[in-house]
Design a protein around this motif. Structure first.
Motif, short mmCIF file in Angstrom:
data_model
loop_
_atom_site.label_atom_id
_atom_site.label_comp_id
_atom_site.label_asym_id
_atom_site.label_seq_id
_atom_site.Cartn_x
_atom_site.Cartn_y
_atom_site.Cartn_z
N VAL A 193 -21.17 -103.62 4.33
CA VAL A 193 -22.15 -103.17 3.34
C VAL A 193 -21.95 -103.94 2.04
O VAL A 193 -20.85 -103.96 1.48
CB VAL A 193 -22.01 -101.65 3.07
CG1 VAL A 193 -23.02 -101.19 2.04
CG2 VAL A 193 -22.17 -100.86 4.37
N ASN A 194 -23.00 -104.60 1.57
CA ASN A 194 -22.97 -105.33 0.30
C ASN A 194 -21.81 -106.32 0.23
O ASN A 194 -21.14 -106.45 -0.79
CB ASN A 194 -22.89 -104.35 -0.87
CG ASN A 194 -24.11 -103.45 -0.96
OD1 ASN A 194 -25.23 -103.87 -0.66
ND2 ASN A 194 -23.90 -102.21 -1.38
N GLY A 195 -21.59 -107.00 1.33
CA GLY A 195 -20.55 -108.03 1.36
C GLY A 195 -19.14 -107.50 1.53
O GLY A 195 -18.19 -108.29 1.50
N VAL A 196 -18.98 -106.20 1.69
CA VAL A 196 -17.65 -105.60 1.82
C VAL A 196 -17.49 -105.04 3.23
O VAL A 196 -18.33 -104.27 3.71
CB VAL A 196 -17.44 -104.46 0.80
CG1 VAL A 196 -16.08 -103.80 0.99
CG2 VAL A 196 -17.57 -105.02 -0.62
N THR A 197 -16.42 -105.43 3.92
CA THR A 197 -16.10 -104.90 5.24
C THR A 197 -15.07 -103.78 5.08
O THR A 197 -14.03 -103.96 4.46
CB THR A 197 -15.54 -105.99 6.16
OG1 THR A 197 -16.56 -106.98 6.36
CG2 THR A 197 -15.12 -105.41 7.50
N SER A 198 -15.37 -102.61 5.65
CA SER A 198 -14.48 -101.46 5.58
C SER A 198 -14.12 -101.01 6.98
O SER A 198 -14.92 -101.13 7.91
CB SER A 198 -15.16 -100.29 4.83
OG SER A 198 -15.53 -100.68 3.53
N ARG A 199 -12.90 -100.49 7.14
CA ARG A 199 -12.43 -99.98 8.43
C ARG A 199 -12.40 -98.45 8.39
O ARG A 199 -12.00 -97.86 7.38
CB ARG A 199 -11.01 -100.48 8.74
CG ARG A 199 -10.85 -101.96 8.88
CD ARG A 199 -9.41 -102.28 9.29
NE ARG A 199 -9.17 -103.70 9.38
CZ ARG A 199 -8.72 -104.45 8.37
NH1 ARG A 199 -8.50 -103.89 7.21
NH2 ARG A 199 -8.52 -105.74 8.53
N TYR A 200 -12.76 -97.85 9.51
CA TYR A 200 -12.71 -96.40 9.63
C TYR A 200 -12.16 -96.02 10.99
O TYR A 200 -12.35 -96.73 11.98
CB TYR A 200 -14.10 -95.78 9.48
CG TYR A 200 -14.73 -95.98 8.12
CD1 TYR A 200 -14.45 -95.11 7.07
CD2 TYR A 200 -15.59 -97.04 7.89
CE1 TYR A 200 -15.02 -95.29 5.83
CE2 TYR A 200 -16.16 -97.23 6.65
CZ TYR A 200 -15.88 -96.36 5.62
OH TYR A 200 -16.44 -96.54 4.38
#
Length: 325
Positions: free
Chosen positions: A145-152
């Motif tokens: 999202v918006n150039g940011v990769t997040s892990r969940y």
């Protein structure tokens, strides 16, 4: 080298909306129970999108255990149907048309999970004399999202899949209200796209499905789940099996304590009870859970357990990551 082997059963991975299925399908299925029994998926229906969830069935192309495999099964989604947003992945030409907002990686490579968790897994394998592997069991969710990769973790993404044993066809559910999906497009109404990829340890695509489209209806307000446990018949023992996520109750006790108190088990079988000893688990249970109303003391009849009246006793094998209480 990129394999052109398509997954034969995934010509339409996600094709049905809440209001109906694709052409030629009955569209009578309105929800699904994620229990590993795919008998309810009839008439060619491959997905149901509701105001709260998206249910779907898919295949990795061969028999495997999704969360304990030497390949990664990736569910890849362009949830806003916009190739200009999200991430771009290498692979077959169809993948290049997707702006990837979310990926679900089952048996992910170690490089895709949190570095601290990856190092812990490597150290644990060495300690237990287990063979090295570039993959890790379980699954991880990536959002772009918006150039940011997040892990969940799967719990933060509201993702469950079944069966949990080896098979060639699976069913799964995504919770559209899950906090991990904010900003991905899953909470909007409109058309979305996706594809299934199977990749090796280097991330090379070895099998893939045809690209698909599915329709998300307007999302409804979040609703609290109200599960009801059946009454425990007199003279029986309630046994609870619990995966505690690599010893997390010691770090984050309240959620685990609430679940145990709600289930009211007589016996708890714990997996991934890493670093838990007899004393630490016993102290945790007695400190955070305490006596459960209506339970009888019977620990003296179980080998290795001899707790005093009204208290928990525990026997742990931290070298194996299992325990009983």
């Amino acid at each position: 080298m990129l394999s052109r082997g398509r997954i034969r059963s995934l010509a339409a991975l996600l094709t049905a909306s809440l209001l109906g299925a694709c052409a030629g399908q009955t569209g009578k299925l309105r929800t699904a129970t994620i229990d590993g029994d795919l008998g309810e998926w009839r008439g060619g229906v491959a997905s149901i999108a509701t105001a709260d969830d998206v249910y779907f069935r898919f295949s990795p192309g061969e028999v495997c255990n999704l969360q304990a495999n030497d390949e990664t099964t990736r569910l890849v989604f362009d949830l806003d149907n916009d190739p200009a947003t999200g991430d771009r992945l290498d692979g077959p030409p169809d993948v290049g048309t997707l702006g990837v907002d979310m990926e679900i990686l089952m048996s992910p490579p170690l490089t895709a999970i949190d570095p601290g968790a990856a190092q812990h897994i490597i150290s644990r394998r060495i300690q237990r004399g287990q063979p090295a592997s570039p993959f890790v069991g379980g699954l991880t969710v990536l959002t772009h999202v918006n150039g940011v990769t997040s892990r969940y973790k799967h719990s933060a993404a509201g993702f469950i899949a079944s069966p949990t044993y080896a098979d060639d066809m699976f069913e799964a559910r995504l919770d559209r209200h899950a906090p991990g999906f904010r900003g991905t497009g899953l909470q909007r109404a409109g058309t979305a796209r996706g594809i299934v990829l199977v990749t090796d340890a280097a991330g090379r695509v070895i099998r893939y499905s045809d690209p698909i489209e599915f329709v998300l209806p307007e999302m409804g307000p979040a609703r609290l789940a109200r599960p009801a446990l059946p009454a425990q018949p007199e003279g029986t023992i309630r046994v609870m099996s619990m995966n505690v996520l690599r010893g997390k109750p010691l770090e984050n006790p309240e959620p685990f304590a609430r679940i145990i108190a709600a289930v009211k088990p007589d016996v708890i079988l714990l997996q991934e009870a890493d670093d838990m000893t007899d004393d630490s688990l016993k102290a945790w249970l007695n400190g955070y859970v305490g006596p459960l109303p209506g339970k009888q003391d019977w620990a003296e009849g179980v080998q290795g357990l001899a707790g005093a009246a009204g208290t928990w006793d525990a026997s742990a094998r931290p070298d194996l990551g299992v325990a009983i209480a």
